[in-house]
Scaffold this active site. Sequence first.
Site, PDB file in Angstrom:
ATOM      1  N   LYS A  53       0.839  -1.216   0.000  1.00 34.99           N
ATOM      2  CA  LYS A  53       0.000   0.000   0.000  1.00 34.99           C
ATOM      3  C   LYS A  53       0.864   1.252   0.000  1.00 34.99           C
ATOM      4  O   LYS A  53       0.636   2.176  -0.786  1.00 34.99           O
ATOM      5  CB  LYS A  53      -0.902  -0.016   1.247  1.00 34.99           C
ATOM      6  CG  LYS A  53      -2.003   1.012   1.214  1.00 34.99           C
ATOM      7  CD  LYS A  53      -2.801   1.017   2.504  1.00 34.99           C
ATOM      8  CE  LYS A  53      -3.435  -0.325   2.807  1.00 34.99           C
ATOM      9  NZ  LYS A  53      -4.233  -0.301   4.052  1.00 34.99           N
ATOM     10  N   LYS A 103       2.708  -3.513  11.160  1.00 31.14           N
ATOM     11  CA  LYS A 103       1.381  -3.651  11.768  1.00 31.14           C
ATOM     12  C   LYS A 103       1.556  -4.181  13.181  1.00 31.14           C
ATOM     13  O   LYS A 103       2.565  -4.822  13.485  1.00 31.14           O
ATOM     14  CB  LYS A 103       0.516  -4.623  10.959  1.00 31.14           C
ATOM     15  CG  LYS A 103      -0.982  -4.402  11.122  1.00 31.14           C
ATOM     16  CD  LYS A 103      -1.492  -3.270  10.254  1.00 31.14           C
ATOM     17  CE  LYS A 103      -2.968  -3.016  10.449  1.00 31.14           C
ATOM     18  NZ  LYS A 103      -3.515  -2.122   9.414  1.00 31.14           N
ATOM     19  N   THR A 157      -9.732   7.709   5.511  1.00 29.80           N
ATOM     20  CA  THR A 157      -9.890   6.459   4.761  1.00 29.80           C
ATOM     21  C   THR A 157     -11.123   6.525   3.867  1.00 29.80           C
ATOM     22  O   THR A 157     -11.071   6.179   2.680  1.00 29.80           O
ATOM     23  CB  THR A 157      -9.975   5.263   5.730  1.00 29.80           C
ATOM     24  OG1 THR A 157      -8.755   5.253   6.486  1.00 29.80           O
ATOM     25  CG2 THR A 157     -10.129   3.951   5.003  1.00 29.80           C
ATOM     26  N   ASN A 159     -15.862   2.962  11.523  1.00 24.60           N
ATOM     27  CA  ASN A 159     -15.253   4.253  11.187  1.00 24.60           C
ATOM     28  C   ASN A 159     -15.230   4.484   9.677  1.00 24.60           C
ATOM     29  O   ASN A 159     -15.765   5.473   9.170  1.00 24.60           O
ATOM     30  CB  ASN A 159     -13.837   4.290  11.788  1.00 24.60           C
ATOM     31  CG  ASN A 159     -13.106   5.556  11.410  1.00 24.60           C
ATOM     32  OD1 ASN A 159     -13.694   6.635  11.366  1.00 24.60           O
ATOM     33  ND2 ASN A 159     -11.830   5.453  11.119  1.00 24.60           N
TER      34      ASN A 159
END
Length: 419
Positions: free
Chosen positions: A92, A104, A188, A219
């Site tokens: 990404k 992560k 996002t 979200n």
Amino acid sequence: MTDDLLSDATRRPQRAYEHAEISDELLHRLEQPSSSLKVSIPVRMDDGSLRVFPGYRVRFDDSRGPAKGGIRYHPDVDVREVTTLSYWMTFKTALLDLPFGGGKGGVRVDPRSLSTAELERLSRGYVSAVADALGPDIDIPAPDVATNELVMGWMADEYDKIVRGHVPAAFTGKPLALGGIPGRSSATSDGAFHVLRILRDRLLSGVETPTVAVQGFGNAGSQLAATLASDGYRVVAVSDSRAAVHDPDGLDVGKLVTHKQGTGSLEDPPVGEVIDAAELLALDVDVLVPAALEGAIHADNAGDLQARVVLEVANGPVTADADEILTEAGVEVVPDILANAGGVTVSWFEWIQGRSGDRWDAAAVEERLERRMVAETEHLTRVASGRDLPLVTAAYVIALERLSAAVDAQGTARTYSGG
Ligand code: NAD
């Protein structure tokens, strides 16, 4: 979490290998994470007892810059899931051409079973356990599922205490008062919206009012549903982990957002009819948005899909087998590494802000996010059309070539062959 999540994730890049100009060294580099840390986090509970939670931080690759990626709190978190998520982050950040690698983190916990004070002690304990592997030039965490700016505020504060100084670029997704950036919580969904807007002619030509179903009203999913509803799309179904709601004439998304904020779920919705969760995925809509967790669309249900387009807002919501079924059926998949990259892009702005001591306003964030998402989406469509590839494969071709250029430029191979 399936055992083969990581091997499933490797199949998308593998399909891109033959179309990409990349070195063998890159493929060796991508075989395993650069660093994988497993820690245990003891937490004193409110009743005086002690519980110990497993936590993880994985740095998959940092050839292009320090690792970047969120921290997830979920009862199913394990090292394979965190490794896979860090693997996806590597692609990404490369696809968006951000100066980061992929990382992560996660804690295996049901956050709903903890009080706020217990959650704070867990979050501070996590940072204390993994602090040596973090830092603005090493690995920079952010929020993910069930972590938010409150959690990031505790974590950033704990990190500052450990290093005895202020390091605002060590975490992103922080509260504004602690060096956060305006627009991070909608980044996002804003990014996904720009991607769909640019791809609309390619994917939805001739459709005047596209219909949309959103799985995962959290979200990212709830904000995207609201934005699409106000931009002329008809949002006909949304779901969370407790309920799915449907109205073929279009849902009042604002009422559902208020209901979810007030009650914590979509159960007993004020509008629409409750349907089965599996029915939502099979609705005859123009755009299906999986925005919950990985693996939602798999070999057993991909054949039921009637959507024209799948916009992957969650990370890894379509398995590799499902990918093949959808491609065969002519369904276009917009890959997660583009569709949900608005979050990490605005995290990049927050990191720059933290390093420079500057303050960005909302207009600057919106403008630069839009510019970056539009540029990379247009680049992707050019590569997909030019090399006659599906969007998913073209996205991995771009990311692999950028990663390969960085690995090659580091010059390890040249040093040895020259000697
Ligand atoms: P969130 O925790 O706010 O929301 C997740 C939502 O999914 C919740 O409403 C939950 O009830 C729902 N859900 C869980 N299981 C479900 C199921 N089986 N069916 C229907 N709904 C279900 O999380 P989020 O931040 O919105 O993240 C969602 C996805 O997007 C994740 O895959 C995450 O990794 C990805 N993502 C998020 C961001 C971000 O900035 N928030 C950035 C990139 C990727």
